[in-house]
Design a protein around this motif. Structure first.
Motif, PDB file in Angstrom:
ATOM      1  N   GLU A  19       5.160   2.336   1.840  1.00 56.86           N
ATOM      2  CA  GLU A  19       5.648   0.958   1.722  1.00 56.86           C
ATOM      3  C   GLU A  19       4.911   0.028   2.676  1.00 56.86           C
ATOM      4  O   GLU A  19       5.517  -0.750   3.407  1.00 56.86           O
ATOM      5  N   ASP A  20       3.587   0.142   2.674  1.00 60.27           N
ATOM      6  CA  ASP A  20       2.679  -0.719   3.422  1.00 60.27           C
ATOM      7  C   ASP A  20       2.665  -0.447   4.923  1.00 60.27           C
ATOM      8  O   ASP A  20       2.044  -1.184   5.689  1.00 60.27           O
ATOM      9  N   ILE A  21       3.332   0.606   5.373  1.00 60.98           N
ATOM     10  CA  ILE A  21       3.341   0.971   6.789  1.00 60.98           C
ATOM     11  C   ILE A  21       2.404   2.157   7.006  1.00 60.98           C
ATOM     12  O   ILE A  21       2.515   3.179   6.325  1.00 60.98           O
ATOM     13  N   LEU A  22       1.480   2.009   7.949  1.00 58.72           N
ATOM     14  CA  LEU A  22       0.549   3.098   8.248  1.00 58.72           C
ATOM     15  C   LEU A  22       1.306   4.248   8.916  1.00 58.72           C
ATOM     16  O   LEU A  22       1.933   4.071   9.961  1.00 58.72           O
ATOM     17  N   ILE A  23       1.230   5.422   8.328  1.00 58.59           N
ATOM     18  CA  ILE A  23       1.865   6.609   8.895  1.00 58.59           C
ATOM     19  C   ILE A  23       0.880   7.358   9.784  1.00 58.59           C
ATOM     20  O   ILE A  23       1.179   7.691  10.922  1.00 58.59           O
ATOM     21  N   ASN A  24      -0.308   7.608   9.276  1.00 56.93           N
ATOM     22  CA  ASN A  24      -1.356   8.252  10.065  1.00 56.93           C
ATOM     23  C   ASN A  24      -2.709   8.017   9.416  1.00 56.93           C
ATOM     24  O   ASN A  24      -2.799   7.596   8.266  1.00 56.93           O
ATOM     25  N   GLY A  25      -3.767   8.287  10.185  1.00 59.41           N
ATOM     26  CA  GLY A  25      -5.115   8.105   9.680  1.00 59.41           C
ATOM     27  C   GLY A  25      -6.056   9.160  10.220  1.00 59.41           C
ATOM     28  O   GLY A  25      -5.795   9.785  11.250  1.00 59.41           O
ATOM     29  N   LYS A  26      -7.169   9.385   9.504  1.00 63.22           N
ATOM     30  CA  LYS A  26      -8.197  10.324   9.919  1.00 63.22           C
ATOM     31  C   LYS A  26      -9.557   9.654   9.831  1.00 63.22           C
ATOM     32  O   LYS A  26      -9.886   9.011   8.827  1.00 63.22           O
ATOM     33  N   ARG A  27     -10.353   9.805  10.874  1.00 60.41           N
ATOM     34  CA  ARG A  27     -11.718   9.294  10.905  1.00 60.41           C
ATOM     35  C   ARG A  27     -12.687  10.483  10.892  1.00 60.41           C
ATOM     36  O   ARG A  27     -12.618  11.347  11.748  1.00 60.41           O
ATOM     37  N   TYR A  28     -13.567  10.528   9.884  1.00 59.31           N
ATOM     38  CA  TYR A  28     -14.541  11.610   9.756  1.00 59.31           C
ATOM     39  C   TYR A  28     -15.850  11.178  10.412  1.00 59.31           C
ATOM     40  O   TYR A  28     -16.562  10.310   9.892  1.00 59.31           O
ATOM     41  N   ARG A  78       0.830  -1.199   0.000  1.00 59.41           N
ATOM     42  CA  ARG A  78       0.000   0.000   0.000  1.00 59.41           C
ATOM     43  C   ARG A  78       0.866   1.251   0.000  1.00 59.41           C
ATOM     44  O   ARG A  78       1.849   1.327   0.735  1.00 59.41           O
ATOM     45  N   GLU A  79       0.459   2.196  -0.805  1.00 58.02           N
ATOM     46  CA  GLU A  79       1.234   3.422  -0.954  1.00 58.02           C
ATOM     47  C   GLU A  79       0.292   4.604  -1.094  1.00 58.02           C
ATOM     48  O   GLU A  79      -0.705   4.541  -1.819  1.00 58.02           O
ATOM     49  N   GLY A  80       0.600   5.705  -0.382  1.00 54.95           N
ATOM     50  CA  GLY A  80      -0.183   6.926  -0.503  1.00 54.95           C
ATOM     51  C   GLY A  80      -1.479   6.876   0.287  1.00 54.95           C
ATOM     52  O   GLY A  80      -1.612   6.156   1.274  1.00 54.95           O
ATOM     53  N   ILE A  81      -2.474   7.660  -0.166  1.00 52.15           N
ATOM     54  CA  ILE A  81      -3.748   7.787   0.527  1.00 52.15           C
ATOM     55  C   ILE A  81      -4.676   6.633   0.184  1.00 52.15           C
ATOM     56  O   ILE A  81      -4.924   6.355  -0.989  1.00 52.15           O
ATOM     57  N   TRP A  82      -5.191   5.978   1.215  1.00 46.64           N
ATOM     58  CA  TRP A  82      -6.215   4.957   1.067  1.00 46.64           C
ATOM     59  C   TRP A  82      -7.478   5.446   1.769  1.00 46.64           C
ATOM     60  O   TRP A  82      -7.406   6.009   2.863  1.00 46.64           O
ATOM     61  N   THR A  83      -8.622   5.241   1.144  1.00 49.59           N
ATOM     62  CA  THR A  83      -9.892   5.664   1.738  1.00 49.59           C
ATOM     63  C   THR A  83     -10.754   4.445   2.028  1.00 49.59           C
ATOM     64  O   THR A  83     -10.671   3.425   1.326  1.00 49.59           O
ATOM     65  N   GLY A  84     -11.563   4.556   3.077  1.00 48.31           N
ATOM     66  CA  GLY A  84     -12.407   3.428   3.444  1.00 48.31           C
ATOM     67  C   GLY A  84     -13.649   3.860   4.186  1.00 48.31           C
ATOM     68  O   GLY A  84     -13.850   5.062   4.457  1.00 48.31           O
ATOM     69  N   TRP A  85     -14.478   2.889   4.503  1.00 47.31           N
ATOM     70  CA  TRP A  85     -15.701   3.133   5.276  1.00 47.31           C
ATOM     71  C   TRP A  85     -15.885   2.002   6.272  1.00 47.31           C
ATOM     72  O   TRP A  85     -15.773   0.815   5.924  1.00 47.31           O
ATOM     73  N   ASP A  86     -16.142   2.380   7.520  1.00 44.24           N
ATOM     74  CA  ASP A  86     -16.462   1.446   8.595  1.00 44.24           C
ATOM     75  C   ASP A  86     -17.233   2.253   9.636  1.00 44.24           C
ATOM     76  O   ASP A  86     -16.640   2.863  10.515  1.00 44.24           O
ATOM     77  N   GLN A  87     -18.544   2.301   9.490  1.00 40.57           N
ATOM     78  CA  GLN A  87     -19.445   3.142  10.272  1.00 40.57           C
ATOM     79  C   GLN A  87     -19.358   4.604   9.855  1.00 40.57           C
ATOM     80  O   GLN A  87     -20.315   5.358  10.006  1.00 40.57           O
ATOM     81  N   SER A  88     -18.215   5.043   9.369  1.00 41.37           N
ATOM     82  CA  SER A  88     -18.048   6.372   8.802  1.00 41.37           C
ATOM     83  C   SER A  88     -16.813   6.345   7.905  1.00 41.37           C
ATOM     84  O   SER A  88     -16.048   5.377   7.898  1.00 41.37           O
ATOM     85  N   LYS A  89     -16.611   7.432   7.182  1.00 47.56           N
ATOM     86  CA  LYS A  89     -15.487   7.499   6.253  1.00 47.56           C
ATOM     87  C   LYS A  89     -14.172   7.705   6.998  1.00 47.56           C
ATOM     88  O   LYS A  89     -14.130   8.380   8.018  1.00 47.56           O
ATOM     89  N   TYR A  90     -13.093   7.111   6.479  1.00 46.71           N
ATOM     90  CA  TYR A  90     -11.769   7.351   7.027  1.00 46.71           C
ATOM     91  C   TYR A  90     -10.728   7.331   5.914  1.00 46.71           C
ATOM     92  O   TYR A  90     -10.963   6.783   4.829  1.00 46.71           O
TER      93      TYR A  90
END
Length: 340
Positions: free
Chosen positions: A215-224, A197-209
């Motif tokens: 290089e497949d390592i999570l740097i940071n995340g945001k939950r809306y 995984r590289e760059g911005i990934w978007t998803g949904w789990d009860q709300s958008k995040y």
């Protein structure tokens, strides 16, 4: 439901003396026999355990098909409303708690169409090529898991192919767009570069995040959140276990001291450690208590009522939102001190 470990965690199970099931070619349930070795469990839409079949989304049965020392168990799941198959496979050395998949497994959509076909090795790790399909029956993805012959760890996946529901190719040989789909419409999607995984990934789990990967390592995340707030998290704070407001084990001992257990209990279960499990809800409330193993029903009732008097919890959090988790607490009595 995300599983956290507290002292000792095991998957829930229930042994019943019923239901060895035969399925006709269309997948319909046509016979229920009797087998004391069959373990049946009921689950809701989110995969959480239910005590009865009422309101369940699906049910699972596990029963042995070969003898010790290398025992093999048949695992089958069915959608409750239709009795169409949901899952089919095998487990090695099933202990009534944890499934260890071995060999080929097949998952099905509620319509009866195949959702996935996967292959597991003796350590219950995915190997070889896994096939995934869209609900319309078209091929969705091919993922290859190269067998790991040196260490007992999960095998690194190679994303060979990803297609949309119309058959358009979006990824080849680990490079391109990929979408991971989970239960209840949950997903995360983004770009893979050399299978990572590289760059911005978007998803949904009860709300958008959104999550940022390098290089497949999570740097940071945001939950809306629905109220407009934004929760941030990192790899270290993405999963947070629930917290008890107090000294849990001291409070367990305290509530148990207040129970008038009958004398025969102490004689029968002397020096026993009894495991009490319960769900901590998204609000921090406790529910769905149960005690495994073959203890007297009255003892189970008294212990559960005592545990329900414990204080409040802060719920577990996953990616910035509260989630339901199941805990299991070992209760070991000092019989000489609490006998009445």
């Amino acid at each position: 439901m995300k599983a956290f470990v507290f002292l000792l965690f095991t998957l829930c199970f229930n042994r019943v003396f019923a239901q060895k099931i035969r399925i006709n070619p269309s997948g319909q349930l046509i016979h229920i026999g009797t087998s004391k070795d069959t373990i049946i469990r009921f689950f809701d839409l989110e995969g959480d355990f239910l005590t009865t079949k009422d309101k369940s989304y699906y049910y699972r049965q596990v029963y042995p098909v070969s003898n010790e020392p290398r025992r093999l168990y048949r695992v089958q799941a069915f959608y409750t409303d239709t009795n169409l198959p949901k899952f089919s496979g095998h487990s090695l050395n099933y202990d009534g708690k944890t499934l260890k998949y071995f060999g080929e497994t097949v998952s099905y959509f509620p319509t009866g169409k195949v959702e996935s076909m996967e292959l597991y090795d003796e350590l219950s790790y995915l190997i070889d090529t896994a096939y995934y399909y869209h609900p319309n029956g078209k091929l969705k993805a091919l993922v290859y898991y190269e067998p790991n012959k040196t260490e007992a760890q999960a095998n690194f996946p190679h994303y060979l192919l990803y297609l949309d529901s119309l058959g358009n190719i979006l990824l080849r040989n680990g490079n391109g767009f990929f979408r991971f789909d989970y239960k209840n419409g949950q997903y995360i999607e983004g770009e893979l570069v050399n299978d990572k995984r590289e760059g911005i990934w978007t998803g949904w789990d009860q709300s958008k995040y959104e999550e940022f990967y390098k290089e497949d390592i999570l740097i940071n995340g945001k939950r809306y959140l629905p109220d407009g707030k934004i929760n941030t998290y990192s790899a270290e704070t993405m999963e947070q276990a629930p917290k008890y407001h107090g000294d849990l084990m001291a409070d367990v001992e305290l509530v148990m001291r207040g129970v008038q257990f009958p004398l025969e209990f102490f004689e029968k279960y002397k020096k026993k450690t009894i495991l009490v499990s319960f769900v901590i809800s998204k609000s921090g409330a406790t529910e769905d208590y149960e005690i495994e193993e073959d203890y007297d029903l009255e003892i189970k009732r008294m212990m559960i009522e005592a545990m329900q008097r414990l204080g409040k919890w802060t719920p577990a959090y996953l990616k910035g939102i509260p989630v339901r988790v199941r805990f299991k607490v070992p209760v070991r009595f000092n019989f000489e001190l609490i006998m009445h």
